[in-house]
Design a protein around this motif. Structure first.
Motif, PDB file in Angstrom:
ATOM      1  N   LEU B  30       0.804  -1.213   0.000  1.00 39.10           N
ATOM      2  CA  LEU B  30       0.000   0.000   0.000  1.00 39.10           C
ATOM      3  C   LEU B  30       0.841   1.270   0.000  1.00 39.10           C
ATOM      4  CD1 LEU B  30      -2.737  -0.991   2.614  1.00 39.10           C
ATOM      5  CD2 LEU B  30      -2.864  -1.124   0.115  1.00 39.10           C
ATOM      6  N   SER B  31       2.102   1.151   0.432  1.00 35.59           N
ATOM      7  CA  SER B  31       2.980   2.319   0.504  1.00 35.59           C
ATOM      8  C   SER B  31       3.885   2.391  -0.712  1.00 35.59           C
ATOM      9  CB  SER B  31       3.869   2.235   1.749  1.00 35.59           C
ATOM     10  OG  SER B  31       3.236   2.767   2.878  1.00 35.59           O
ATOM     11  N   VAL B  32       4.010   3.585  -1.251  1.00 32.87           N
ATOM     12  CA  VAL B  32       4.918   3.839  -2.369  1.00 32.87           C
ATOM     13  C   VAL B  32       5.823   5.004  -1.999  1.00 32.87           C
ATOM     14  CG1 VAL B  32       5.081   4.679  -4.735  1.00 32.87           C
ATOM     15  CG2 VAL B  32       3.397   2.945  -4.153  1.00 32.87           C
ATOM     16  N   TYR B  33       7.097   4.854  -2.333  1.00 36.43           N
ATOM     17  CA  TYR B  33       8.096   5.871  -2.017  1.00 36.43           C
ATOM     18  C   TYR B  33       8.851   6.233  -3.295  1.00 36.43           C
ATOM     19  CZ  TYR B  33       7.441   3.293   2.368  1.00 36.43           C
ATOM     20  OH  TYR B  33       6.902   2.638   3.452  1.00 36.43           O
ATOM     21  N   TRP B  34       9.268   7.481  -3.379  1.00 31.05           N
ATOM     22  CA  TRP B  34      10.111   7.923  -4.489  1.00 31.05           C
ATOM     23  C   TRP B  34      11.432   8.440  -3.939  1.00 31.05           C
ATOM     24  CZ3 TRP B  34       9.294   7.091  -9.539  1.00 31.05           C
ATOM     25  CH2 TRP B  34       7.992   6.802  -9.958  1.00 31.05           C
ATOM     26  N   TYR B  35      12.520   8.035  -4.621  1.00 30.41           N
ATOM     27  CA  TYR B  35      13.868   8.459  -4.239  1.00 30.41           C
ATOM     28  C   TYR B  35      14.606   8.961  -5.471  1.00 30.41           C
ATOM     29  CZ  TYR B  35      13.267   5.785   0.091  1.00 30.41           C
ATOM     30  OH  TYR B  35      12.825   5.310   1.304  1.00 30.41           O
ATOM     31  N   GLN B  36      15.533   9.862  -5.231  1.00 28.01           N
ATOM     32  CA  GLN B  36      16.424  10.340  -6.279  1.00 28.01           C
ATOM     33  C   GLN B  36      17.848   9.943  -5.896  1.00 28.01           C
ATOM     34  OE1 GLN B  36      17.749  14.492  -6.278  1.00 28.01           O
ATOM     35  NE2 GLN B  36      16.914  14.722  -8.343  1.00 28.01           N
ATOM     36  N   GLN B  37      18.576   9.368  -6.845  1.00 30.95           N
ATOM     37  CA  GLN B  37      19.967   8.996  -6.586  1.00 30.95           C
ATOM     38  C   GLN B  37      20.875   9.699  -7.578  1.00 30.95           C
ATOM     39  OE1 GLN B  37      21.262   4.874  -7.189  1.00 30.95           O
ATOM     40  NE2 GLN B  37      22.544   5.023  -5.368  1.00 30.95           N
ATOM     41  N   SER B  38      21.786  10.492  -7.059  1.00 30.43           N
ATOM     42  CA  SER B  38      22.771  11.161  -7.901  1.00 30.43           C
ATOM     43  C   SER B  38      24.136  11.043  -7.242  1.00 30.43           C
ATOM     44  CB  SER B  38      22.411  12.634  -8.107  1.00 30.43           C
ATOM     45  OG  SER B  38      22.379  13.314  -6.862  1.00 30.43           O
ATOM     46  N   LEU B  39      25.176  11.271  -8.021  1.00 32.55           N
ATOM     47  CA  LEU B  39      26.530  11.110  -7.495  1.00 32.55           C
ATOM     48  C   LEU B  39      26.826  12.103  -6.393  1.00 32.55           C
ATOM     49  CD1 LEU B  39      28.629  10.314 -10.692  1.00 32.55           C
ATOM     50  CD2 LEU B  39      28.179   8.830  -8.734  1.00 32.55           C
ATOM     51  N   ASP B  40      26.343  13.340  -6.548  1.00 26.25           N
ATOM     52  CA  ASP B  40      26.703  14.363  -5.558  1.00 26.25           C
ATOM     53  C   ASP B  40      25.777  14.362  -4.346  1.00 26.25           C
ATOM     54  OD1 ASP B  40      25.224  17.265  -7.248  1.00 26.25           O
ATOM     55  OD2 ASP B  40      24.665  15.147  -7.187  1.00 26.25           O
ATOM     56  N   GLN B  41      24.523  13.959  -4.511  1.00 21.39           N
ATOM     57  CA  GLN B  41      23.572  14.009  -3.392  1.00 21.39           C
ATOM     58  C   GLN B  41      23.322  12.647  -2.749  1.00 21.39           C
ATOM     59  OE1 GLN B  41      22.023  16.703  -2.164  1.00 21.39           O
ATOM     60  NE2 GLN B  41      22.643  18.231  -3.658  1.00 21.39           N
ATOM     61  N   GLY B  42      23.772  11.583  -3.391  1.00 21.71           N
ATOM     62  CA  GLY B  42      23.480  10.262  -2.846  1.00 21.71           C
ATOM     63  C   GLY B  42      22.021   9.888  -3.053  1.00 21.71           C
ATOM     64  N   LEU B  43      21.508   9.093  -2.151  1.00 17.32           N
ATOM     65  CA  LEU B  43      20.128   8.612  -2.246  1.00 17.32           C
ATOM     66  C   LEU B  43      19.243   9.486  -1.366  1.00 17.32           C
ATOM     67  CD1 LEU B  43      18.644   6.256  -3.652  1.00 17.32           C
ATOM     68  CD2 LEU B  43      18.967   4.942  -1.574  1.00 17.32           C
ATOM     69  N   GLN B  44      18.342  10.215  -2.009  1.00 19.49           N
ATOM     70  CA  GLN B  44      17.505  11.173  -1.284  1.00 19.49           C
ATOM     71  C   GLN B  44      16.040  10.770  -1.367  1.00 19.49           C
ATOM     72  OE1 GLN B  44      18.560  14.246   0.227  1.00 19.49           O
ATOM     73  NE2 GLN B  44      20.626  13.429  -0.014  1.00 19.49           N
ATOM     74  N   PHE B  45      15.391  10.739  -0.218  1.00 20.07           N
ATOM     75  CA  PHE B  45      13.957  10.469  -0.156  1.00 20.07           C
ATOM     76  C   PHE B  45      13.191  11.680  -0.672  1.00 20.07           C
ATOM     77  CE2 PHE B  45       9.938   9.105   1.382  1.00 20.07           C
ATOM     78  CZ  PHE B  45       9.357  10.166   2.076  1.00 20.07           C
ATOM     79  N   LEU B  46      12.234  11.430  -1.549  1.00 24.60           N
ATOM     80  CA  LEU B  46      11.443  12.525  -2.104  1.00 24.60           C
ATOM     81  C   LEU B  46      10.064  12.615  -1.456  1.00 24.60           C
ATOM     82  CD1 LEU B  46      12.275  12.231  -5.918  1.00 24.60           C
ATOM     83  CD2 LEU B  46      13.248  13.809  -4.233  1.00 24.60           C
ATOM     84  N   ILE B  47       9.299  11.520  -1.559  1.00 26.33           N
ATOM     85  CA  ILE B  47       7.919  11.589  -1.094  1.00 26.33           C
ATOM     86  C   ILE B  47       7.381  10.179  -0.899  1.00 26.33           C
ATOM     87  CG2 ILE B  47       6.855  11.591  -3.387  1.00 26.33           C
ATOM     88  CD1 ILE B  47       5.042  13.916  -2.300  1.00 26.33           C
ATOM     89  N   GLN B  48       6.373  10.062  -0.024  1.00 28.16           N
ATOM     90  CA  GLN B  48       5.752   8.777   0.240  1.00 28.16           C
ATOM     91  C   GLN B  48       4.239   8.897   0.188  1.00 28.16           C
ATOM     92  OE1 GLN B  48       5.598   7.535   4.266  1.00 28.16           O
ATOM     93  NE2 GLN B  48       4.625   5.588   3.783  1.00 28.16           N
ATOM     94  N   TYR B  49       3.605   7.887  -0.347  1.00 23.58           N
ATOM     95  CA  TYR B  49       2.155   7.765  -0.346  1.00 23.58           C
ATOM     96  C   TYR B  49       1.759   6.463   0.323  1.00 23.58           C
ATOM     97  CZ  TYR B  49       1.620  11.787  -3.331  1.00 23.58           C
ATOM     98  OH  TYR B  49       1.638  13.063  -3.821  1.00 23.58           O
ATOM     99  N   TYR B  50       0.641   6.520   1.012  1.00 25.17           N
ATOM    100  CA  TYR B  50       0.087   5.312   1.623  1.00 25.17           C
ATOM    101  C   TYR B  50      -1.388   5.246   1.244  1.00 25.17           C
ATOM    102  CZ  TYR B  50      -1.376   1.855   5.065  1.00 25.17           C
ATOM    103  OH  TYR B  50      -1.898   0.745   5.672  1.00 25.17           O
ATOM    104  N   ASN B  51      -1.724   4.247   0.478  1.00 25.92           N
ATOM    105  CA  ASN B  51      -3.113   4.001   0.077  1.00 25.92           C
ATOM    106  C   ASN B  51      -3.761   5.261  -0.505  1.00 25.92           C
ATOM    107  OD1 ASN B  51      -5.235   2.226  -0.289  1.00 25.92           O
ATOM    108  ND2 ASN B  51      -6.098   2.589   1.744  1.00 25.92           N
ATOM    109  N   GLY B  52      -3.011   5.945  -1.324  1.00 28.41           N
ATOM    110  CA  GLY B  52      -3.535   7.098  -2.035  1.00 28.41           C
ATOM    111  C   GLY B  52      -3.305   8.442  -1.380  1.00 28.41           C
ATOM    112  N   GLU B  53      -2.837   8.428  -0.146  1.00 30.07           N
ATOM    113  CA  GLU B  53      -2.642   9.696   0.557  1.00 30.07           C
ATOM    114  C   GLU B  53      -1.155   9.978   0.769  1.00 30.07           C
ATOM    115  OE1 GLU B  53      -6.651   9.423   3.355  1.00 30.07           O
ATOM    116  OE2 GLU B  53      -4.774  10.209   4.148  1.00 30.07           O
TER     117      GLU B  53
END
Lengths: 116, 112
Positions: B30-53
Motif C-alpha cells: 500500500l505504501s509507495v516511495y520515491w527516491y532520487q539517486q545522484s553522485l553528488d547528493q546520494g540517495l535522497q527520499f522525495l515523497i511517500q504515499y500510503y493508500n492514495g494519501e
C-alpha cells in the motif's frame, strides 16, 4: 532528525575473509535499521532489518548485522566474503514512531570490493 | 526481481521540459516511495504515499509532484527540468510504513 553515517567509502577484502561494513546512526526515538545492497545499474535489494528483539539479525546471502544501542551502531557482517558480494552497500534508518511513517534516511554507501 | 516495476527505464529530455515517471508497486503493497539517486547528493527520499494519501515529504522540489492512484500505482511528475535533475529515480513499495521497502529498477533521467 535522523541521520546515518557510513565512515568508509570503500572496503577491500580478499575472498574467503570476513567482511564488515560499518554504520552508525542517530535518531530521537527507537530506531528501525536496514541494510540494502545495490549492484551496478540495478535497484536496491533488501538484505536485513532490525526492528526489535535479538541484537544479532540474520539476513539474505549469509549476511548478518549486530545492533548495538550503546554505540548506536548497526554493522553489517559476513563471515566469508565472495567475489559476487562486490557491490554498493547502504545502511538506512527511520524513527520507530508512527509520525515518521516510512521515511528512510540512507547513508552515503560503502563500496565493497572482494578480490579473488 | 523485486516485483516493483518502473517505466520508462531511460528518459532523455531537454531543459525546461516536463516528464512523468511511472511506478507499479508489488502486489499487496500500500505504501509507495520515491527516491532520487545522484553522485553528488546520494540517495535522497522525495515523497511517500500510503493508500492514495501523501504521508511524508523529503527533499522534493516544488517543480516535482507525485500522486498515487486508486489502483495504487504512482506517478512522479518533474517539470521545468534543469541539468541538475539528471539522476536515477527509484520507486519503492512496502506493505506498511514499518516494513522493509522493495525497490524498482529505476528510471535514469538525462536532461540535456
Amino acid at each position: 532528525a535522523q541521520s546515518v553515517a557510513q565512515p568508509e567509502d570503500q572496503v577491500n577484502v580478499a575472498e574467503g575473509n570476513p567482511l564488515t561494513v560499518k554504520c552508525t546512526y542517530s535518531v530521537s526515538g527507537n530506531p528501525y535499521l536496514f541494510w540494502y545492497v545495490q549492484y551496478p545499474n540495478r535497484g536496491l535489494q533488501f538484505l536485513l532489518k532490525y526492528i526489535t528483539g535479538d541484537n544479532l539479525v540474520k539476513g539474505s546471502y549469509g549476511f548478518e548485522a549486530e545492533f548495538n544501542k550503546s554505540q548506536t551502531s548497526f554493522h553489517l557482517k559476513k563471515p566469508s566474503a565472495l567475489v559476487s558480494d562486490s557491490a554498493l552497500y547502504f545502511c538506512a534508518v527511520r524513527e520507530g514512531t508512527t509520525d515518521s511513517w516510512g521515511k528512510l534516511q540512507f547513508g552515503a554507501g560503502t563500496q565493497v570490493v572482494v578480490t579473488p | 526481481d523485486s516485483g516493483v516495476t518502473q517505466t520508462p527505464k531511460h528518459l532523455i529530455t531537454a531543459t525546461g521540459q516536463r516528464v512523468t515517471l511511472r511506478c507499479s508497486p508489488r502486489s499487496g503493497d500500500l505504501s509507495v516511495y520515491w527516491y532520487q539517486q545522484s553522485l553528488d547528493q546520494g540517495l535522497q527520499f522525495l515523497i511517500q504515499y500510503y493508500n492514495g494519501e501523501e504521508r511524508a515529504k523529503g527533499n522534493i522540489l516544488e517543480r516535482f509532484s507525485a500522486q498515487q492512484f486508486p489502483d495504487l500505482h504512482s506517478e512522479l511528475n518533474l517539470s521545468s527540468l534543469e541539468l541538475g535533475d539528471s539522476a536515477l529515480y527509484f520507486c519503492a513499495s512496502s506493505v506498511g510504513p514499518r516494513d522493509e521497502q522493495y525497490f524498482g529498477p529505476g528510471t535514469r533521467l538525462t536532461v540535456t
